[in-house]
Design a protein around this motif. Structure first.
Motif, PDB file in Angstrom:
ATOM      1  N   GLU A  40      44.427  34.872  26.002  1.00  0.00           N
ATOM      2  CA  GLU A  40      45.826  35.292  26.068  1.00  0.00           C
ATOM      3  C   GLU A  40      45.992  36.725  25.569  1.00  0.00           C
ATOM      4  OE1 GLU A  40      48.874  33.940  26.987  1.00  0.00           O
ATOM      5  OE2 GLU A  40      47.755  32.344  27.973  1.00  0.00           O
ATOM      6  N   ILE A  41      45.319  37.052  24.475  1.00  0.00           N
ATOM      7  CA  ILE A  41      45.410  38.407  23.928  1.00  0.00           C
ATOM      8  C   ILE A  41      44.865  39.410  24.934  1.00  0.00           C
ATOM      9  CG2 ILE A  41      44.463  39.960  22.161  1.00  0.00           C
ATOM     10  CD1 ILE A  41      44.715  37.596  20.187  1.00  0.00           C
ATOM     11  N   GLN A  42      43.721  39.089  25.553  1.00  0.00           N
ATOM     12  CA  GLN A  42      43.144  39.990  26.545  1.00  0.00           C
ATOM     13  C   GLN A  42      44.072  40.152  27.742  1.00  0.00           C
ATOM     14  OE1 GLN A  42      40.408  41.799  25.969  1.00  0.00           O
ATOM     15  NE2 GLN A  42      40.984  42.870  27.833  1.00  0.00           N
ATOM     16  N   ASN A  46      45.694  43.598  29.054  1.00  0.00           N
ATOM     17  CA  ASN A  46      45.523  44.076  30.426  1.00  0.00           C
ATOM     18  C   ASN A  46      46.861  44.315  31.114  1.00  0.00           C
ATOM     19  OD1 ASN A  46      42.776  43.900  30.084  1.00  0.00           O
ATOM     20  ND2 ASN A  46      42.576  41.935  31.114  1.00  0.00           N
ATOM     21  N   GLU A  47      47.798  43.400  30.943  1.00  0.00           N
ATOM     22  CA  GLU A  47      49.101  43.530  31.599  1.00  0.00           C
ATOM     23  C   GLU A  47      49.889  44.718  31.067  1.00  0.00           C
ATOM     24  OE1 GLU A  47      51.354  39.930  31.357  1.00  0.00           O
ATOM     25  OE2 GLU A  47      49.952  38.808  32.603  1.00  0.00           O
ATOM     26  N   GLY A  48      49.851  44.905  29.769  1.00  0.00           N
ATOM     27  CA  GLY A  48      50.657  45.966  29.159  1.00  0.00           C
ATOM     28  C   GLY A  48      49.913  47.273  29.018  1.00  0.00           C
ATOM     29  N   LEU A  50      47.552  47.962  27.090  1.00  0.00           N
ATOM     30  CA  LEU A  50      47.560  48.205  25.655  1.00  0.00           C
ATOM     31  C   LEU A  50      46.361  49.011  25.177  1.00  0.00           C
ATOM     32  CD1 LEU A  50      48.890  44.823  24.256  1.00  0.00           C
ATOM     33  CD2 LEU A  50      50.125  46.921  24.670  1.00  0.00           C
ATOM     34  N   GLU A  51      45.227  48.884  25.853  1.00  0.00           N
ATOM     35  CA  GLU A  51      44.046  49.650  25.436  1.00  0.00           C
ATOM     36  C   GLU A  51      44.363  51.143  25.439  1.00  0.00           C
ATOM     37  OE1 GLU A  51      41.151  48.679  24.231  1.00  0.00           O
ATOM     38  OE2 GLU A  51      41.588  46.550  24.448  1.00  0.00           O
ATOM     39  N   GLU A  52      45.000  51.595  26.518  1.00  0.00           N
ATOM     40  CA  GLU A  52      45.358  53.011  26.625  1.00  0.00           C
ATOM     41  C   GLU A  52      46.400  53.381  25.576  1.00  0.00           C
ATOM     42  OE1 GLU A  52      47.423  55.750  29.971  1.00  0.00           O
ATOM     43  OE2 GLU A  52      45.796  54.464  30.664  1.00  0.00           O
ATOM     44  N   LEU A  53      47.371  52.479  25.357  1.00  0.00           N
ATOM     45  CA  LEU A  53      48.402  52.756  24.352  1.00  0.00           C
ATOM     46  C   LEU A  53      47.801  52.801  22.954  1.00  0.00           C
ATOM     47  CD1 LEU A  53      51.305  50.515  25.678  1.00  0.00           C
ATOM     48  CD2 LEU A  53      51.130  52.990  25.793  1.00  0.00           C
TER      49      LEU A  53
END
Length: 137
Positions: A40-42, A46-48, A50-53
């Protein structure tokens, strides 16, 4: 562990009949729950995007390490937050406008002096013209 004891308390009757199976079910339940949470966290990452943010947030933190003044933090009161941000801007803008006003007033004063000097020069020339006209007649 504490969570296993709570699990046993919930399924006490089943635990009394087969304690080893209860432990096995608990272990399997916990591992599936952890895997589900990680999934769920992954998915949220991916959807948001978040890695880039998170990497941009890390970059901001790195850039702010050399700063002397503390970073701005919201107080939770929108009026105070706006005031703390906008008042310095408006004060700076007001001083800029006052400076521009003084410059324009000085420019207008010089133009008014120039106009008055021009009028005085016109009056002198008119008197000179009249004097020459009378001398000629």
């Amino acid at each position: 562990s504490c969570s296993y004891q709570r699990f046993v308390n919930c399924y006490r009757c089943f635990y009394k009949l087969q304690p080893q199976l209860t432990r096995s079910i608990y272990d399997q339940f916990i591992s599936q729950l952890q895997a589900s949470i990680k999934e769920e966290i992954q998915e949220v990452k991916n959807e948001g995007n978040l890695e880039e943010l998170f990497s941009s947030l890390d970059k901001i933190v790195e850039e702010a390490k050399d700063r002397e003044e503390p970073a701005w933090r919201p107080s939770g009161v929108p009026e105070e937050d706006i005031r703390s941000t906008m008042v310095p801007y408006f004060l700076k803008h007001r001083s800029y406008l006052r400076r521009v006003l003084r410059e324009k007033e000085e420019e207008n004063r010089k133009v008014a002096e120039s106009v008055l000097m021009g009028r005085d020069r016109i009056a002198e020339l008119q008197q000179l013209i009249q004097a020459r006209q009378q001398a000629w007649q």
